[in-house]
Design an enzyme around this catalytic site. Structure first.
Site, PDB file in Angstrom:
ATOM      1  CD  GLU A   1      -1.764  -2.385   1.599  1.00 22.41           C
ATOM      2  OE1 GLU A   1      -0.581  -2.643   1.888  1.00 22.41           O
ATOM      3  OE2 GLU A   1      -2.677  -3.221   1.744  1.00 22.41           O
TER       4      GLU A   1
ATOM      5  CG  PHE B   1      -9.455  -9.730  11.236  1.00 20.84           C
ATOM      6  CD1 PHE B   1      -8.199 -10.152  11.670  1.00 20.84           C
ATOM      7  CD2 PHE B   1      -9.727  -9.722   9.882  1.00 20.84           C
ATOM      8  CE1 PHE B   1      -7.234 -10.566  10.757  1.00 20.84           C
ATOM      9  CE2 PHE B   1      -8.764 -10.141   8.962  1.00 20.84           C
ATOM     10  CZ  PHE B   1      -7.519 -10.554   9.398  1.00 20.84           C
ATOM     11  CD  GLN B   2      -7.076  -7.318   7.509  1.00 21.02           C
ATOM     12  OE1 GLN B   2      -8.014  -7.065   6.757  1.00 21.02           O
ATOM     13  NE2 GLN B   2      -5.910  -7.801   7.062  1.00 21.02           N
TER      14      GLN B   2
ATOM     15  CE  LYS C   1     -16.818  -6.715   4.023  1.00 26.33           C
ATOM     16  NZ  LYS C   1     -16.213  -8.006   4.421  1.00 26.33           N
TER      17      LYS C   1
ATOM     18  CG  MET D   1      22.702  12.072   2.736  1.00 28.69           C
ATOM     19  SD  MET D   1      23.868  13.164   1.891  1.00 28.69           S
ATOM     20  CE  MET D   1      22.878  13.779   0.527  1.00 28.69           C
TER      21      MET D   1
END
Lengths: 580, 172
Positions: A52, A114-115, A164, A478
């Site tokens: 993502e 969940f999630q 949802k 760097m």
């Protein structure tokens, strides 16, 4: 016409109505209804990323290279938290994104489902605005406002968290235009008397500098054209921040190069000695100012910015002009009228003496390719194609900014404010989608490229011919440079151990892999990269311990630049270390 | 050795009109913590007939440049309609309400009641051995009342934080 539709369907219709071409996303449990609504819909093209963070950076690359907002779709919990880095990146660099995240059903919110993650809470301080939509009837208006907020004023990311059950429940959908609340009305133009005062200051300046930034790019190509016009009328030399490169052509006689920590000697000395600084869409970042009490000590300052909170945040200015860069530049041009430019020949003679230091010179090397030289050759051999350049973050990014040259806006994609390693490859993918006929090159480092290397699969899937040009010095260069210069070469964890073989890795993903190991292979390797129709990784082995100069050490003034050949102590006092 | 510099600080009272939507208080409180600003007190309640707009009063302190930044950063939030720095804007009234519980018998109890009368505090709960006083006024007035009550059997104090408004006929 109005009918009853699911929240997911209203979302898809609303995105189509906004003119969205691409949605960068990754499916998961809490966005299954949206993915079902997308199934078979030819009006939107969903680009399946591999992580993502890649979705958010790809949307940034699309937005930065096209001027249109990027759209991201992720699931709840880890989907959203993975996207946060890209959202924070877009917030720092003022990139318009609309991020749709799934959420657990409203009755489960707060139950550690969940999630489940508090996405609105987590994203609160790295979005311009965010929403939790609890009723599908609110969706159309929320999406409409989200696009307005993301793309107007100072652009930025807006997140819409959709539970949802709100995706499944239905509401009335209407084709009629949305009635906006009009609560977000950014100021675009400055007052006439402020403009008059600015003209007075510019016209009487003997040593002016135009200091331009990403705001000019964000304002659109017309702002770039107006900047060039104002420069032609006033004759003032121009420098730019990292984010503003391309707004002013790099081959112009009055171009000073980039300013700041790795800027040119002439740009930083001109800022230091100027009697007037006109800041156009930049924000006096610490990488630009160096030590604040020594920053442009004798100059008056005009600051053009659409974000009032950028004014006087770091550097107090004499005249703030709050508004859109393009609008205000056109106001200034109108007010300037037919005045003749000041005689700035004395100022330009002084600037020429600083140019003579040739601050971008670097030592030759017979044993290995100097990374600066590799970028110079890449520029020379590709410039005719007017490429779009993305970068990761580190030495290679600064070398790209110094030795690649830009002539127009929207060609330079880099993570400036947040400094996100792993930005470049997904950004290049987004840019290639938005500009299918352009040559898109990600100039990368061996360490940064590994941060989102999984996105090679995305480029393969959509047959995107992006080119990744790795300046491989086997170091987090760097970090290594800072450790050399400020921690007496104690190279703590900065060596890129166990690097993959980038050529076989390319082949594993169906890309072409090219290795360049010496000067003799450099031009041919670049030509081969350009000639290939599909995606290419070039593993360009470069001198391992090259440093990126010029450099203003942390906590130092513009006048205290280190150039190649200067003796460097290898230590730094605590106050300077703390500024890093 | 590295020293962290301190600057001269000022106390300012800001009123903020916001859309009364979920998360707005977290946004504002979070803005203050994220950018290292101070909140001395914060009060909030909706003030319109349809409950759509809330008025937040924030007391903060910091260097003048930071106060200006707080003002600008608040205005940048989408649900924020208007920010007024009353300390900059001019004469204004500040009021705070406090409940103060005092327990005691004999002379101390009599003295507490006498002082409450002087301060125009109202006894809103009474037992044979305690009072709960309600006191409205400037924060300084409440401070001095509480200081006296500390010697006369103070049990607990609850304060609302201030609400403030410009003097005169105009809306700020």
């Amino acid at each position: 016409m109005s009918d009853e539709r699911s929240g997911a369907n209203i979302l898809v219709e609303s995105l189509v109505r906004q003119g969205v071409e691409f949605v960068f996303g990754y499916p998961g449990g809490a966005v299954l209804p949206i993915y079902d609504a997308l199934f078979g819909d030819e009006r939107l093209r969903h680009i399946l990323v591999r992580h993502e963070a890649g979705a958010a950076h790809a949307a940034e690359g699309y937005a930065r290279s096209t001027g249109k907002p990027g759209v991201v779709l992720v699931t709840s919990g880890p989907g959203a938290t993975n996207a946060i880095t890209g959202i924070a990146d877009a917030y720092m660099d003022s990139i318009p994104l609309v991020v749709i995240s799934g959420q657990v059903a409203t009755n489960l919110i707060g139950s550690d489902g969940f999630q489940e993650a508090d996405t609105v809470g987590i994203s609160r301080h790295c979005t311009k605005h965010n929403y939790l939509v609890k009723d599908p009837a609110d969706l159309a208006a929320v999406i409409d406002e989200a696009f307005q907020i993301a793309t107007t004023g100072r652009p930025g990311p807006v997140l819409i968290d959709i539970p949802k059950n709100v995706q499944v429940a239905t509401a009335t959908w209407s084709d009629a235009p949305i009635q906006r609340r009009d609560r977000y009305v950014p100021r675009l133009r400055a007052d006439t008397n402020e403009i008059a005062e600015a003209i007075e200051m510019i016209a009487s300046a003997r040593a002016p500098v135009l200091y331009t930034g990403g705001g000019v790019i964000n304002s659109g190509p017309h702002a770039t054209a107006l900047l060039r016009e104002l420069q032609a009328k006033t004759g003032a030399p121009v420098t730019s921040t990292l984010m503003g490169l391309g707004a002013f052509p790099a081959d112009h006689a009055d171009w000073l190069g980039m300013l700041g920590m790795h800027g040119t000697y002439e740009a930083n000395l001109a800022m230091n000695q100027a009697d007037l600084i006109v800041c156009v869409g930049a924000r006096f970042d610490d990488r630009v100012t160096g030590r604040l009490d020594a920053f442009a000590p004798n100059s008056k300052k005009i600051h053009i910015d659409i974000d009032r909170a950028s004014i006087n945040k770091i550097v107090p200015v004499d005249l703030p002009l709050v508004g859109d860069c393009g609008e205000i530049l056109s106001q200034l041009l109108e007010a300037w009228g037919t005045r003749a430019p000041q005689d700035l020949s004395g100022w330009k003679t002084r600037i020429d003496t600083w140019r003579e230091r040739n601050s971008l010179a670097y030592p030759g090397n017979t044993a290995a390719i100097m990374p600066q030289h590799a970028v110079e050759r890449l520029f020379e051999l590709t410039k005719a194609k007017d490429p779009i350049i993305a970068t990761e973050v580190g030495q290679h990014q600064m070398w790209a900014a110094q030795y690649f040259h830009f002539f127009g806006p929207n060609k330079w994609l880099t993570s400036g404010g947040l400094g996100t390693m792993g930005y470049g490859l997904p950004a290049a993918i987004g840019a290639q989608l938005g500009n299918p006929d352009s040559l898109v090159i990600d100039i990368a480092g061996d360490a940064s490229i590994q941060m989102n290397i999984q996105e090679m699969g995305t480029a393969s899937q959509y047959r995107l011919p992006v080119k990744v040009f790795i300046l491989n010095n086997e170091w987090m260069g760097m970090v290594r440079q800072w450790q050399e210069l400020t921690y007496e070469s104690r190279y703590s964890n900065s060596y890129s151990s166990s690097l993959p073989d980038f050529v076989t890795l390319a082949e594993a993903y169906g890309w072409k892999g090219i290795r360049i190991e010496n000067e003799g292979q450099l031009d041919a390797g670049i030509e081969e990269m350009m000639a290939y129709q599909g995606p290419v990784i070039v593993d360009c082995r470069v001198a391992k311990e090259s440093n990126c100069f010029p450099m203003i050490p942390s906590g130092a003034a513009h006048t205290e630049m280190i150039l190649y050949g200067d003796a460097v102590a290898g230590t730094l006092d605590d106050a300077a270390k703390a500024l890093v | 050795m590295m020293q962290i510099k301190q600057e001269v600080e000022e106390r300012h009272v800001l009123t903020v009109m916001v859309d009364n939507e979920a998360g707005i208080l977290a946004k504002i409180a979070g803005l203050f913590t994220a950018r290292g600003y101070n909140i001395d007190s914060l009060t909030v309640a909706d003030i319109t007939e349809n409950h759509s707009v809330s008025r937040i009063t924030i007391v903060t302190h910091g260097p003048p440049s930071q106060i200006d930044q707080i003002h600008a950063q608040l205005e940048r939030l989408v649900p924020v309609h208007k920010v007024v720095d009353l300390t900059e804007a001019g004469p204004h009234v500040q009021r705070e309400l406090a409940l103060i519980k005092v327990a005691g018998v004999g002379e101390k109890r009599v003295e507490a009641l006498r002082v409450a009368d002087v301060f125009r505090a109202k006894a809103v709960d009474t037992t044979t051995s305690s009072f709960v006083f309600e006191l409205t006024g400037s924060p300084e007035k409440i401070d001095s009342f509480v200081a006296i009550m500390r010697e006369l059997g103070l049990v607990e104090v609850g304060r609302t934080g201030i609400v403030a408004m410009m003097r005169g006929a105009e809306e700020a």
